[in-house]
Design a protein around this motif. Structure first.
Motif, PDB file in Angstrom:
ATOM      1  N   ASP A 164       0.823  -1.214   0.000  1.00 40.14           N
ATOM      2  CA  ASP A 164       0.000   0.000   0.000  1.00 40.14           C
ATOM      3  C   ASP A 164       0.858   1.265   0.000  1.00 40.14           C
ATOM      4  N   VAL A 165       1.967   1.243   0.747  1.00 34.30           N
ATOM      5  CA  VAL A 165       2.754   2.476   0.905  1.00 34.30           C
ATOM      6  C   VAL A 165       3.848   2.620  -0.146  1.00 34.30           C
ATOM      7  N   LEU A 166       4.263   1.514  -0.773  1.00 33.70           N
ATOM      8  CA  LEU A 166       5.337   1.600  -1.771  1.00 33.70           C
ATOM      9  C   LEU A 166       5.051   2.630  -2.867  1.00 33.70           C
ATOM     10  N   PRO A 167       3.828   2.717  -3.408  1.00 36.94           N
ATOM     11  CA  PRO A 167       3.583   3.725  -4.449  1.00 36.94           C
ATOM     12  C   PRO A 167       3.864   5.154  -3.992  1.00 36.94           C
ATOM     13  N   TYR A 168       3.707   5.427  -2.702  1.00 34.58           N
ATOM     14  CA  TYR A 168       3.932   6.790  -2.206  1.00 34.58           C
ATOM     15  C   TYR A 168       5.413   7.060  -1.989  1.00 34.58           C
ATOM     16  N   PHE A 169       6.180   6.025  -1.594  1.00 34.29           N
ATOM     17  CA  PHE A 169       7.637   6.181  -1.602  1.00 34.29           C
ATOM     18  C   PHE A 169       8.116   6.497  -3.015  1.00 34.29           C
ATOM     19  N   LYS A 170       7.613   5.769  -3.985  1.00 34.53           N
ATOM     20  CA  LYS A 170       8.040   5.950  -5.373  1.00 34.53           C
ATOM     21  C   LYS A 170       7.593   7.307  -5.917  1.00 34.53           C
ATOM     22  N   LYS A 171       6.390   7.737  -5.534  1.00 38.35           N
ATOM     23  CA  LYS A 171       5.874   9.026  -5.993  1.00 38.35           C
ATOM     24  C   LYS A 171       6.755  10.170  -5.514  1.00 38.35           C
ATOM     25  N   ALA A 172       7.259  10.061  -4.287  1.00 37.62           N
ATOM     26  CA  ALA A 172       8.090  11.121  -3.716  1.00 37.62           C
ATOM     27  C   ALA A 172       9.462  11.193  -4.357  1.00 37.62           C
ATOM     28  N   GLU A 173       9.963  10.055  -4.814  1.00 36.62           N
ATOM     29  CA  GLU A 173      11.395   9.884  -5.070  1.00 36.62           C
ATOM     30  C   GLU A 173      11.831  10.330  -6.467  1.00 36.62           C
ATOM     31  N   ASP A 174      12.956  11.012  -6.495  1.00 36.70           N
ATOM     32  CA  ASP A 174      13.693  11.236  -7.744  1.00 36.70           C
ATOM     33  C   ASP A 174      15.027  10.525  -7.573  1.00 36.70           C
ATOM     34  N   GLN A 175      15.002   9.230  -7.845  1.00 33.08           N
ATOM     35  CA  GLN A 175      16.121   8.342  -7.567  1.00 33.08           C
ATOM     36  C   GLN A 175      17.222   8.520  -8.617  1.00 33.08           C
ATOM     37  N   GLN A 176      18.426   8.815  -8.144  1.00 33.07           N
ATOM     38  CA  GLN A 176      19.573   9.001  -9.035  1.00 33.07           C
ATOM     39  C   GLN A 176      19.797   7.787  -9.926  1.00 33.07           C
ATOM     40  N   ARG A 177      19.513   6.597  -9.402  1.00 36.28           N
ATOM     41  CA  ARG A 177      19.770   5.374 -10.149  1.00 36.28           C
ATOM     42  C   ARG A 177      18.652   5.057 -11.150  1.00 36.28           C
TER      43      ARG A 177
ATOM     44  N   ALA B  58      14.254   4.687 -12.105  1.00 35.80           N
ATOM     45  CA  ALA B  58      13.076   3.983 -11.592  1.00 35.80           C
ATOM     46  C   ALA B  58      13.221   2.478 -11.784  1.00 35.80           C
ATOM     47  N   ASP B  59      12.646   1.723 -10.847  1.00 33.68           N
ATOM     48  CA  ASP B  59      12.583   0.274 -10.974  1.00 33.68           C
ATOM     49  C   ASP B  59      11.430  -0.227 -10.103  1.00 33.68           C
ATOM     50  N   GLU B  60      11.417  -1.486  -9.788  1.00 33.52           N
ATOM     51  CA  GLU B  60      10.315  -2.064  -9.024  1.00 33.52           C
ATOM     52  C   GLU B  60      10.121  -1.381  -7.678  1.00 33.52           C
ATOM     53  N   PHE B  61      11.214  -0.916  -7.070  1.00 27.42           N
ATOM     54  CA  PHE B  61      11.140  -0.359  -5.727  1.00 27.42           C
ATOM     55  C   PHE B  61      11.359   1.148  -5.669  1.00 27.42           C
TER      56      PHE B  61
END
Length: 555
Positions: free
Chosen positions: A130-143, A145-148
């Motif tokens: 349930d919460v993973l989509p909100y972690f991903k929504k917040a993130e601008d990951q240098q590496r 996007a991927d599953e996590f």
């Protein structure tokens, strides 16, 4: 000061759809998301100043801000029985961005099982999936996007820009002790040793003030008031109708058409609720505060991560201690940062780290290690004169519980903080066993070229009893207070699954205080996720409230 349900609003009061109290890790997220459509007016209140202090934006600057009263509440606990009666310093951000502007910058989400445990306790919608989509929504990951992970979100998440041989040797030493190397603590599994990612981008801190608030501040429907200390929430019956706040010598009031959103953190959120008449009735009456709602859970269940450090004398002059002791090397570090945004000034409060189990009976790691290429007696104080590095043990899921209670009806008075570190046998055993494993890592072959001796606690401290005494003598916070306005369904739960304060209308709490229990890691990323999820729930509820009621079909 009384908190009365009959408060009136004067004709010069401002009115907004949403009033957010606290511009910290959660409040800045909400200010951005709730104002984005232009449909809702938002007032954001922050007790501290703008984030103009230059050291806020330099990663290593957290050391300069540790005891800076202009941006830090600088709380402390009452004497802690489990720590030889010592008081423990509790830094908390008092500035735009809150603690995300003064923290150690580590981006750690905890374990998948933490959130599944929340869900299993009846908090529907808060499992890991349930919460993973909100972690991903917040993130601008240098590496990328991927599953996590997500890319393109507001919050910059980056790899460390200043690799050093000591930190790499720590990861290698952990592997020599059976702790596998893990390139991503926030991926499929947390267990292992590796390098932390940080909330930085190109060598500068990415606080929520920078990541979320700054892009939103030019919106005409968002007003930000700094140096605005909330006095109390104003109620009409059992509905939160506004907020009284003080700027300078002037007390102002603002009205909320829809909701008041309390985002003041694990200490200030329960404090504000109690000052406003929401809390344990006996405590409120003791301070002359009229009871709006007898809510014994407000300020209950306080939890925090404790840390215990080990300090090593380094055989090579490659630590931050050595750089700070040398004017020439300090100058070079400044040049590196000014020109390339690299070098020692980009060091966060942990370069490498590890997560491991102290017992094979455990399903997931119960200890986190923070490794640092410098050493000091206390964070925020002078580094040691010798070449030194350090690492700390942090028990991830403490059983000990404490309380947060007002000591006065004065909103400017600090609250009474009792954390009760090391109150249970599980907590004491985990810290002792964690220190034993950390000691084996720090004396492993990979680190041998860098170690002269163990300075603290010293190799004479061997027995479980002596190691526990070291924990009591040297243990301190790692700055993760939570759970004082806990989410749940039981009589002591303060908020429900949509973060509404139970028993009241128009009032939510959205910050680390709502965690049902501590996550297994640093808390800033989690609080940002909570605010991302909450903002969507608030907008959904607002949209539903605007829908016309269905007409009754004629018989």
């Amino acid at each position: 000061m009384n908190s009365r349900s009959s408060d009136t609003f004067h004709s010069d009061d401002s009115t907004f759809d949403y009033i957010i109290v606290g511009a910290g890790s959660a409040g800045c997220v909400l200010a951005n998301r709730l104002s984005a459509s232009g449909k809702h007016s938002v007032l954001l209140l922050e007790a501290g100043p703008k984030d103009s202090n230059i050291w806020i934006h330099v990663p290593l600057g957290y050391g300069k801000l540790f005891k800076d009263t202009s941006v830090n509440w600088m709380y402390q606990t009452e004497p802690e029985p489990g720590l030889d009666g010592r008081v423990v310093f509790q830094p908390r951000g008092k500035v735009l961005g809150g603690s995300s502007s003064i923290n150690g910058l580590l981006y750690v989400r905890g374990q998948h099982e933490d959130y599944d445990r929340w869900r299993q306790r009846g908090n529907v919608g808060w499992g890991f999936d349930d919460v993973l989509p909100y972690f991903k929504k917040a993130e601008d990951q240098q590496r990328g996007a991927d599953e996590f992970h997500g890319a393109g979100g507001p919050l910059a998440v980056s790899d460390w820009r200043h690799p050093d041989p000591l930190s790499q040797a720590f990861v290698d030493a952990a592997a020599e002790n059976g702790i596998p190397t893990n390139p991503d603590f926030n991926g499929a599994t947390q267990e292992g040793a590796g390098f932390f990612q940080t909330t930085t981008r190109r060598g500068r801190r990415a606080s929520t003030a920078v990541a979320y608030l700054r892009p939103a501040q030019q919106r005409g429907n968002l007003r930000v008031e700094t140096s605005a200390l909330a006095q109390r929430i104003l109620f009409e019956g059992r509905r939160a109708a506004g907020v009284s706040y003080k700027q300078g010598d002037t007390v102002r009031t603002a009205r909320a058409r829809k909701e008041v959103l309390v985002c003041s953190g694990a200490y200030n959120s329960p404090q504000l609720l109690q000052l406003s008449g929401v809390g344990p009735a006996d405590l409120l009456r003791q301070h002359g505060i009229d009871v709006v709602l007898d809510a014994p859970g407000v300020g209950h269940d306080l939890q925090d991560h404790m840390q215990v450090r080990m300090v090593m004398r380094c055989a090579q002059p490659i630590t931050l201690n050595d750089i700070v002791a040398s004017p020439a090397r300090k100058l070079w570090a400044g040049v590196q940062y000014a020109t390339l945004r690299k070098g020692p000034l980009t060091i966060a409060a942990g370069t490498a780290g590890a997560f491991f189990k102290t017992s094979p009976r455990l399903a997931t790691p119960d200890i986190q290690i923070h490794f640092l290429p410098f050493s000091t007696d206390k964070m925020g104080e002078k580094l040691h004169a010798f070449s030194g590095f350090s690492a700390s043990v942090c028990q991830l899921r403490p059983e000990s519980r404490g309380t947060l209670r007002i000591k006065s009806a004065d909103p400017a008075a600090p609250p009474e903080i009792r954390i009760n570190y090391l109150a249970t046998e599980t907590d004491r055993t985990a810290n002792v066993e964690g220190l034993k494993i950390l000691r084996r890592i720090l004396h492993a072959p990979a680190l041998k070229p860098f170690v002269i001796e163990e300075v603290d606690p010293g190799t004479a401290i061997v027995s479980d009893e002596d190691l526990l005494a070291h924990c009591r003598r040297r243990g301190s916070t790692i700055y993760h207070p939570t759970s004082t306005c806990r989410m749940g369904n039981d009589p002591l739960a303060v908020v429900d699954q949509r973060l509404n304060v139970r028993g009241l209308d128009g009032l939510r709490v959205i910050d680390g205080s709502i965690m049902p229990d501590l996550v297994s890691g640093n808390t800033n990323a989690v609080i940002i996720m909570i605010a991302e999820k909450a903002s969507q729930m608030i907008l959904e509820d607002a949209a539903q409230a605007r829908q016309p009621a269905p007409s009754m079909a004629r018989a």
